[in-house]
Write a protein that holds these residues in place. Structure first.
Motif, PDB file in Angstrom:
ATOM      1  N   PHE A  36       0.982  -1.167  -0.260  1.00 33.55           N
ATOM      2  CA  PHE A  36       0.133   0.128   0.195  1.00 33.55           C
ATOM      3  C   PHE A  36       0.978   1.183   0.402  1.00 33.55           C
ATOM      4  O   PHE A  36       2.038   1.014   0.440  1.00 33.55           O
ATOM      5  N   PRO A  37       0.058   2.051  -0.915  1.00 34.81           N
ATOM      6  CA  PRO A  37       0.976   3.460  -0.654  1.00 34.81           C
ATOM      7  C   PRO A  37       0.728   3.639   1.453  1.00 34.81           C
ATOM      8  O   PRO A  37       0.035   3.835   2.314  1.00 34.81           O
ATOM      9  N   VAL A  38       1.939   4.918   1.674  1.00 34.69           N
ATOM     10  CA  VAL A  38       1.840   5.272   2.921  1.00 34.69           C
ATOM     11  C   VAL A  38       0.912   5.883   3.285  1.00 34.69           C
ATOM     12  O   VAL A  38       0.425   6.383   3.283  1.00 34.69           O
ATOM     13  N   PRO A  39       0.226   6.047   4.507  1.00 31.87           N
ATOM     14  CA  PRO A  39      -1.338   6.063   4.838  1.00 31.87           C
ATOM     15  C   PRO A  39      -0.872   7.592   5.963  1.00 31.87           C
ATOM     16  O   PRO A  39       0.602   7.352   6.177  1.00 31.87           O
ATOM     17  N   ASP A  40      -1.390   8.521   5.436  1.00 28.36           N
ATOM     18  CA  ASP A  40      -1.533   9.513   5.679  1.00 28.36           C
ATOM     19  C   ASP A  40      -1.509   9.916   7.134  1.00 28.36           C
ATOM     20  O   ASP A  40      -1.713  11.550   7.558  1.00 28.36           O
ATOM     21  N   ASP A  41      -2.744   9.090   7.954  1.00 30.04           N
ATOM     22  CA  ASP A  41      -3.569   9.949   8.652  1.00 30.04           C
ATOM     23  C   ASP A  41      -3.992   7.908  10.233  1.00 30.04           C
ATOM     24  O   ASP A  41      -3.575   6.651   9.294  1.00 30.04           O
ATOM     25  N   PHE A  42      -4.234   8.659  10.706  1.00 33.52           N
ATOM     26  CA  PHE A  42      -4.313   7.511  12.054  1.00 33.52           C
ATOM     27  C   PHE A  42      -5.408   6.443  11.786  1.00 33.52           C
ATOM     28  O   PHE A  42      -5.224   5.022  11.757  1.00 33.52           O
ATOM     29  N   ASP A  43      -6.535   6.887  11.444  1.00 37.33           N
ATOM     30  CA  ASP A  43      -7.849   6.005  10.750  1.00 37.33           C
ATOM     31  C   ASP A  43      -7.144   5.172   9.986  1.00 37.33           C
ATOM     32  O   ASP A  43      -7.678   3.964   9.589  1.00 37.33           O
ATOM     33  N   ARG A  44      -6.410   6.044   8.257  1.00 41.19           N
ATOM     34  CA  ARG A  44      -5.786   5.245   7.460  1.00 41.19           C
ATOM     35  C   ARG A  44      -5.318   3.826   7.709  1.00 41.19           C
ATOM     36  O   ARG A  44      -5.310   2.136   7.412  1.00 41.19           O
ATOM     37  N   TRP A  45      -4.240   4.618   8.437  1.00 36.68           N
ATOM     38  CA  TRP A  45      -2.771   3.491   9.178  1.00 36.68           C
ATOM     39  C   TRP A  45      -3.748   1.762   9.909  1.00 36.68           C
ATOM     40  O   TRP A  45      -3.363   1.474   9.467  1.00 36.68           O
ATOM     41  N   HIS A  46      -4.504   2.329  11.058  1.00 38.68           N
ATOM     42  CA  HIS A  46      -5.187   1.562  11.302  1.00 38.68           C
ATOM     43  C   HIS A  46      -6.355   0.831  10.701  1.00 38.68           C
ATOM     44  O   HIS A  46      -6.056  -0.315  11.100  1.00 38.68           O
ATOM     45  N   TYR A  47      -6.672   1.195   9.576  1.00 43.16           N
ATOM     46  CA  TYR A  47      -7.582  -0.236   8.748  1.00 43.16           C
ATOM     47  C   TYR A  47      -6.601  -0.722   8.540  1.00 43.16           C
ATOM     48  O   TYR A  47      -6.708  -1.733   7.830  1.00 43.16           O
ATOM     49  N   LEU A  48      -5.850  -0.142   7.188  1.00 40.77           N
ATOM     50  CA  LEU A  48      -4.820  -1.134   6.694  1.00 40.77           C
ATOM     51  C   LEU A  48      -3.645  -1.789   7.365  1.00 40.77           C
ATOM     52  O   LEU A  48      -3.757  -3.064   6.804  1.00 40.77           O
ATOM     53  N   THR A  49      -2.990  -1.657   8.508  1.00 42.26           N
ATOM     54  CA  THR A  49      -3.000  -2.404   9.293  1.00 42.26           C
ATOM     55  C   THR A  49      -3.409  -3.880   9.911  1.00 42.26           C
ATOM     56  O   THR A  49      -3.813  -4.812   9.526  1.00 42.26           O
ATOM     57  N   GLN A  50      -5.189  -3.659  10.308  1.00 42.82           N
ATOM     58  CA  GLN A  50      -6.028  -4.909  10.248  1.00 42.82           C
ATOM     59  C   GLN A  50      -5.979  -5.878   8.687  1.00 42.82           C
ATOM     60  O   GLN A  50      -5.843  -6.472   9.038  1.00 42.82           O
ATOM     61  N   VAL A  51      -5.816  -4.606   7.661  1.00 44.92           N
ATOM     62  CA  VAL A  51      -5.932  -5.409   6.355  1.00 44.92           C
ATOM     63  C   VAL A  51      -5.027  -6.187   6.320  1.00 44.92           C
ATOM     64  O   VAL A  51      -4.900  -7.747   5.741  1.00 44.92           O
ATOM     65  N   ASN A  52      -3.857  -5.557   6.655  1.00 46.12           N
ATOM     66  CA  ASN A  52      -2.569  -6.658   6.264  1.00 46.12           C
ATOM     67  C   ASN A  52      -2.466  -7.230   7.372  1.00 46.12           C
ATOM     68  O   ASN A  52      -1.814  -9.052   6.845  1.00 46.12           O
ATOM     69  N   GLN A  53      -3.169  -7.701   8.038  1.00 47.51           N
ATOM     70  CA  GLN A  53      -2.920  -8.794   9.399  1.00 47.51           C
ATOM     71  C   GLN A  53      -3.590 -10.260   8.415  1.00 47.51           C
ATOM     72  O   GLN A  53      -3.376 -11.050   9.021  1.00 47.51           O
ATOM     73  N   ALA A  54      -5.049  -9.437   7.752  1.00 52.77           N
ATOM     74  CA  ALA A  54      -5.913 -10.367   7.481  1.00 52.77           C
ATOM     75  C   ALA A  54      -5.441 -11.307   6.311  1.00 52.77           C
ATOM     76  O   ALA A  54      -5.359 -12.238   6.347  1.00 52.77           O
ATOM     77  N   ARG A  55      -4.757 -10.216   5.781  1.00 57.07           N
ATOM     78  CA  ARG A  55      -4.294 -11.040   4.656  1.00 57.07           C
ATOM     79  C   ARG A  55      -2.877 -12.350   4.740  1.00 57.07           C
ATOM     80  O   ARG A  55      -3.023 -12.688   4.382  1.00 57.07           O
ATOM     81  N   ALA A  56      -2.189 -11.297   5.905  1.00 56.18           N
ATOM     82  CA  ALA A  56      -1.298 -12.009   6.045  1.00 56.18           C
ATOM     83  C   ALA A  56      -0.921 -13.690   6.081  1.00 56.18           C
ATOM     84  O   ALA A  56      -0.789 -14.494   5.332  1.00 56.18           O
ATOM     85  N   VAL A  57      -1.956 -14.019   7.071  1.00 60.10           N
ATOM     86  CA  VAL A  57      -3.045 -14.866   7.406  1.00 60.10           C
ATOM     87  C   VAL A  57      -3.222 -15.584   6.615  1.00 60.10           C
ATOM     88  O   VAL A  57      -3.383 -16.766   6.605  1.00 60.10           O
ATOM     89  N   ALA A  58      -4.418 -14.719   5.906  1.00 61.50           N
ATOM     90  CA  ALA A  58      -4.679 -15.722   4.974  1.00 61.50           C
ATOM     91  C   ALA A  58      -4.087 -16.546   3.939  1.00 61.50           C
ATOM     92  O   ALA A  58      -4.008 -17.698   3.613  1.00 61.50           O
ATOM     93  N   THR A  59      -3.172 -15.937   3.047  1.00 64.41           N
ATOM     94  CA  THR A  59      -2.158 -16.237   2.612  1.00 64.41           C
ATOM     95  C   THR A  59      -1.361 -17.478   3.096  1.00 64.41           C
ATOM     96  O   THR A  59      -1.305 -18.416   3.063  1.00 64.41           O
ATOM     97  N   GLY A  60      -0.515 -17.217   4.581  1.00 66.10           N
ATOM     98  CA  GLY A  60      -0.785 -18.728   4.826  1.00 66.10           C
ATOM     99  C   GLY A  60      -0.896 -19.843   5.482  1.00 66.10           C
ATOM    100  O   GLY A  60      -0.963 -21.000   4.338  1.00 66.10           O
ATOM    101  N   ILE A  61      -2.484 -19.653   5.677  1.00 72.71           N
ATOM    102  CA  ILE A  61      -3.375 -20.595   6.093  1.00 72.71           C
ATOM    103  C   ILE A  61      -3.802 -21.218   4.410  1.00 72.71           C
ATOM    104  O   ILE A  61      -3.867 -22.429   4.552  1.00 72.71           O
ATOM    105  N   GLU A  62      -4.510 -20.259   3.478  1.00 73.58           N
ATOM    106  CA  GLU A  62      -4.882 -21.460   2.318  1.00 73.58           C
ATOM    107  C   GLU A  62      -3.814 -21.594   1.938  1.00 73.58           C
ATOM    108  O   GLU A  62      -4.444 -22.902   1.182  1.00 73.58           O
ATOM    109  N   HIS A  63      -2.710 -21.440   1.336  1.00 73.18           N
ATOM    110  CA  HIS A  63      -1.793 -22.236   1.155  1.00 73.18           C
ATOM    111  C   HIS A  63      -1.051 -23.301   1.800  1.00 73.18           C
ATOM    112  O   HIS A  63      -1.413 -24.355   1.593  1.00 73.18           O
ATOM    113  N   TRP A  64      -0.822 -23.355   3.071  1.00 75.85           N
ATOM    114  CA  TRP A  64      -0.918 -24.830   3.743  1.00 75.85           C
ATOM    115  C   TRP A  64      -1.887 -25.951   4.345  1.00 75.85           C
ATOM    116  O   TRP A  64      -1.526 -26.928   3.924  1.00 75.85           O
TER     117      TRP A  64
END
Length: 843
Positions: free
Chosen positions: A574-602
């Motif tokens: 992602f582009p660098v988030p420019d405020d707290f709300d966007r940072w908060h949302y995108l870090t939540q998205v990245n967490q879910a995406r990361a775990v999904a990438t591993g579990i789906e693959h394995w």
């Protein structure tokens, strides 16, 4: 029958008259005088010093802002609990004072006599207080020495040992994470943390009861091993042990003088206990009664379940397996790691355990790993797991450190292990004993070997003492020496081809797409961080303005360079988030995406990979961490993503291991029935136009994975920023994008919202007018008490989703719109600056 009297009333707490060196300097001004004089403070038992000080208004909540640092003095001080023990007016021969748990280093005095001393939080203690039946109450004092003082004393005796954190937790048998962890505060507790009681008994009592439950050829067998303690008058008496399992009753004579005996019941054709998703969880009452003639002396009752559990570690072409086998059925473990649910664990009650474990079961979890830096949890925890069908992987309590094998630790560790293996043996949910967390790996890879220079470090526990205790005490369950552990020093401890593996290089150093590069036999730890829910942050942190790097936020980020790793993880996508709300949302998205990438693959590589255990289910306070449920019990988007990832049926798209660009759709079927149908694959333009389509029949047999090659005409072109692949079957869908989010040409998001309400429950229906990637309604922004039943949802143009929000008293469409986030906005709003930066990089 013995008489039992709880000792709960009249407890007072005071600071020791003499403080350990340096402690006085840590106390707030004037507080020492208040705590050492007079009658002290009211104390709750079970409880701890921190909670008593908080209740008295003498300690600010250490979970808020940076109050944790102001509470450090509590763990360095010595404390005394006092009460009056009622007159021991009993007709029985013997009276015992029983402490189920003392935290941690304590001297117990009754009147002027010292009964004994303790130095282990993880076991109980019993003291003979038989004496003249007086009419007066007797002062009972439990004097606690600071855990730091004891740890330093032991370190001086046995010598320095390396660990992963600066605190001396490996020198004392106490909850290690109370000294702080990369997700937890440093709150070194003291107190009477489990119940206290007086037991009056005569002739004999049941000192230890261990039911060993086996199933063979459809027949159940319960062998109950008994250890007795006798009084002098009961030493030569013949007694009777009566066992009842369900409706089956068996009696066995206990010869005079005998203090060990077994009673066995055969149960024809018992109903089997299964993990959730595989069958039911029938439980049978198991009762032992000790009799002297017809007089009942003592009794014991638990619920048990009939099932077999084995660990398949057979060698194969890939290395060696690590597969749990329950009732003869191999299981892909859909797991989560469990840490203590509160940094002050005396606040965790049966209802809280039930809430958290029900959340786990509702997310599709079928295995809970109780991590080795925490606790052997209370029976309430394991009872809930029994009923919910959650398998339990139980670590012995060793984590991330070299543990001395000398006295006084070794004897305590053996006693602790025997007591807890016996205590937990009745629970059918308990499936595996594990020797330690990361210590075998640490010896090999964390430069311990040279630093130790031959000193003991715990290997003798994990490869000697603990497997012997399990074999002797509960041979019905498998034991594994550690996690990670390859099964032998012939292989690296974290060899992905053998045994259990921990995957932390991805979070610490690279990107979550690197999970796709390997297929470990069993992934016992992996994860990705995100902050807690917004309402949790707002409750716990008063920073104004609130930013990712504001003082309170940084204090509630305990991982080394945690925010840096979050930022680098976002920068890949992602582009660098420019405020707290966007940072908060995108870090939540990245967490879910990361775990999904591993579990789906394995999961798509079952049975080569036989389990994933996400780090972690829960938090112990409000903190940025790897948890799916935050410290205020709010569910992050990751939690809702687990519902999809751990469902019996899962779709995913995976890339070929070579550079051909080939794609395959994987249909994972962990259900008991075959899954057949027609899969629909589409290449779709960003505006929703279907560019190509294929309908492919499939059959995925029960407990298996089927794959379908994606026809080349359906594959979006490499790097395409305006096309995606959809893969659908029976209402499930997987998506595959050829470009990362920051490079994808998302449209400006447009949607319609309709809200209907019934009391404080609302239905929010969002209809997409454009592609909406990872749409999220953050319900706690509507009201701190509000919760939504869905997490991240991607909609194609024209599709709708209805989100149920509970705990929202005044619902409006305008408020719902303000709480909606999606990736489209995060990328588009930053797109001009991001693309200019990218152009400069290219030039």
């Amino acid at each position: 029958m013995k008489d039992v009297t709880p000792v709960t009333d009249g407890w007072r707490l005071r600071l020791a008259d003499r403080l350990p060196d340096g402690s006085a300097a840590r106390l707030p001004a004037g507080l020492a005088e208040r705590l050492t004089g007079g009658a002290g403070l009211p104390a709750v038992v079970p409880g701890c010093v921190h909670t008593d000080l908080m209740a008295a208004g003498l300690l600010a909540d250490p979970f808020l802002d940076r109050n944790e640092t102001e509470a450090a003095w509590v763990g360095h001080a010595d404390w005394t609990y006092e009460t009056l023990l009622p007159p021991r007016d009993s007709r029985h021969e013997r009276s015992d004072l029983v402490f189920e748990g003392l935290d941690t280093v304590a001297e117990i005095r009754l009147g002027g006599a010292v009964l004994g001393a303790t130095r282990n939080m993880h076991r109980g203690h019993r003291f003979d207080v038989t004496g003249p039946h007086g009419a007066e109450a007797t002062p009972l004092t439990v004097a606690f020495t600071s855990a730091y003082t004891e740890a330093e004393r032991v370190r001086a005796l046995v010598g320095e040992r390396p660990n992963a954190y600066p605190e001396p937790f490996q020198y004392i048998r106490k909850m290690a994470c109370s000294f702080g962890w990369d997700w937890g505060p440093t709150l070194v507790t003291a107190g009477i943390w489990k119940p206290v009681r007086i037991e009056h008994w005569s002739t004999a009592r049941l000192a230890r009861v261990t039911p060993l439950v086996t199933v063979d050829g459809g027949a159940g067998r319960v062998e109950v091993r008994l250890e007795l303690e006798r009084t002098a008058t009961g030493a030569e008496r013949e007694l009777t042990a009566r066992l009842r399992v369900g409706q089956t009753l068996v009696e066995t004579a206990v010869p005079a003088g005998a203090d060990r005996i077994s009673v066995t019941a055969e149960i024809p054709d018992p109903a089997l206990w299964w993990p959730r998703g595989y069958g039911g969880q029938p439980l049978y009452d198991c009762e032992i009664t000790l009799l002297d003639g017809s007089a009942e002396l003592d009794g014991w009752q638990r619920r048990i379940g009939f099932r077999t559990v084995a660990l398949d570690t057979a060698p194969d072409a890939r290395g060696s397996a690590f597969t749990l086998v329950v009732n003869g059925t191999p299981v892909f473990a859909r797991g989560v790691n469990w840490i203590p649910d509160d940094a002050l664990p005396t606040r965790i009650d049966a209802a809280r355990y039930r809430r958290r474990l029900t959340q786990a079961a509702d997310a599709g979890v079928d295995l809970i790993r109780v991590w080795g830096g925490g606790l052997y949890e209370s029976d309430d925890f394991y009872d809930a797991c029994d009923e919910l069908g959650l398998l339990v992987w139980q670590d012995f309590l060793f984590a991330c450190a070299a543990y001395p094998e000398e006295q006084p630790l070794r004897g305590e560790i053996e006693a602790e292990a025997r007591e807890n293996v016996t205590r937990l043996a009745p629970h059918p949910s308990l499936a595996l004993w594990n020797g330690n967390n990361e210590n075998l790996w640490g010896f090999r890879d964390w430069d311990w070997e040279q630093e130790l220079a031959g000193d003991s470090w715990g290997e003798g526990y994990y490869l000697g003492l603990l497997p012997r205790v399990v074999a002797e005490t509960d041979p019905t369950r498998p034991y594994w020496a550690g996690s990670p552990w390859s099964g032998s020093w012939d292989h690296h401890p974290n060899d992905p081809g053998h045994g259990t593996a921990h995957s932390w290089d991805v979070w610490n150093r690279t990107d979550y797409t690197d999970y796709l590069d390997s297929v470990p036999r069993f992934v016992a730890e992996f994860g990705w961080q995100a902050p807690p829910a917004f309402a949790t942050v707002r409750r716990a942190i008063s920073d104004r303005p609130l930013t990712p790097g504001s003082p309170g936020m940084l204090h509630h980020q305990k991982a080394g360079d945690g925010n840096g790793k979050l930022a680098r993880g976002l920068a890949h996508h992602f582009p660098v988030p420019d405020d707290f709300d966007r940072w908060h949302y995108l870090t939540q998205v990245n967490q879910a995406r990361a775990v999904a990438t591993g579990i789906e693959h394995w999961r798509s590589h079952w049975p080569a990979c036989a389990g994933t255990i996400v780090w972690q289910l829960n938090d112990c306070w409000p903190v940025t961490s790897w948890a799916a449920i935050d410290g205020d019990e709010r569910e992050k988007p990751l939690y809702h993503e687990l519902k999809r990832l751990y469902a019996d049926r899962l779709l995913t798209v995976r890339r070929a291991a070579d550079d051909s660009g080939a794609l395959a759709g994987a249909l994972v079927n962990q259900g008991a029935l075959d899954w057949s149908g027609t899969a629909v694959l589409r290449r779709v333009a960003v505006d929703g136009e279907i560019l190509a389509e294929a309908r492919l029949p499939f059959t995925a047999p029960a407990r298996s994975v089927a794959t379908l090659a994606v026809p080349p005409r359906l594959r979006p072109a490499a790097g395409s920023d305006r096309e995606l692949l959809t893969f659908e079957a029976d209402g499930l869908r997987a998506l595959w994008f050829a470009a990362r989010d920051k490079d994808f040409d998302y449209p400006a998001p447009r949607w319609d919202i309709a809200v209907t309400a019934d009391g404080d429950t609302a239905q929010v229906t969002v209809t997409a007018r454009t592609l909406l990637r990872d749409l999220l309604l953050q319900a706690d922004r509507l009201d701190p008490a509000a919760a939504a039943d869905r997490g991240l949802t991607t909609l194609l143009p024209g599709e709708s989703v209805t989100i149920t929000v509970r705990g929202w008293p005044r619902p409006t469409a305008e408020a719902a719109a303000a709480a909606l986030h999606c990736v489209n906005s995060a990328v588009r709003d930053a797109a001009p600056a991001h693309r200019a930066e990218a152009a400069e990089t290219v030039q």
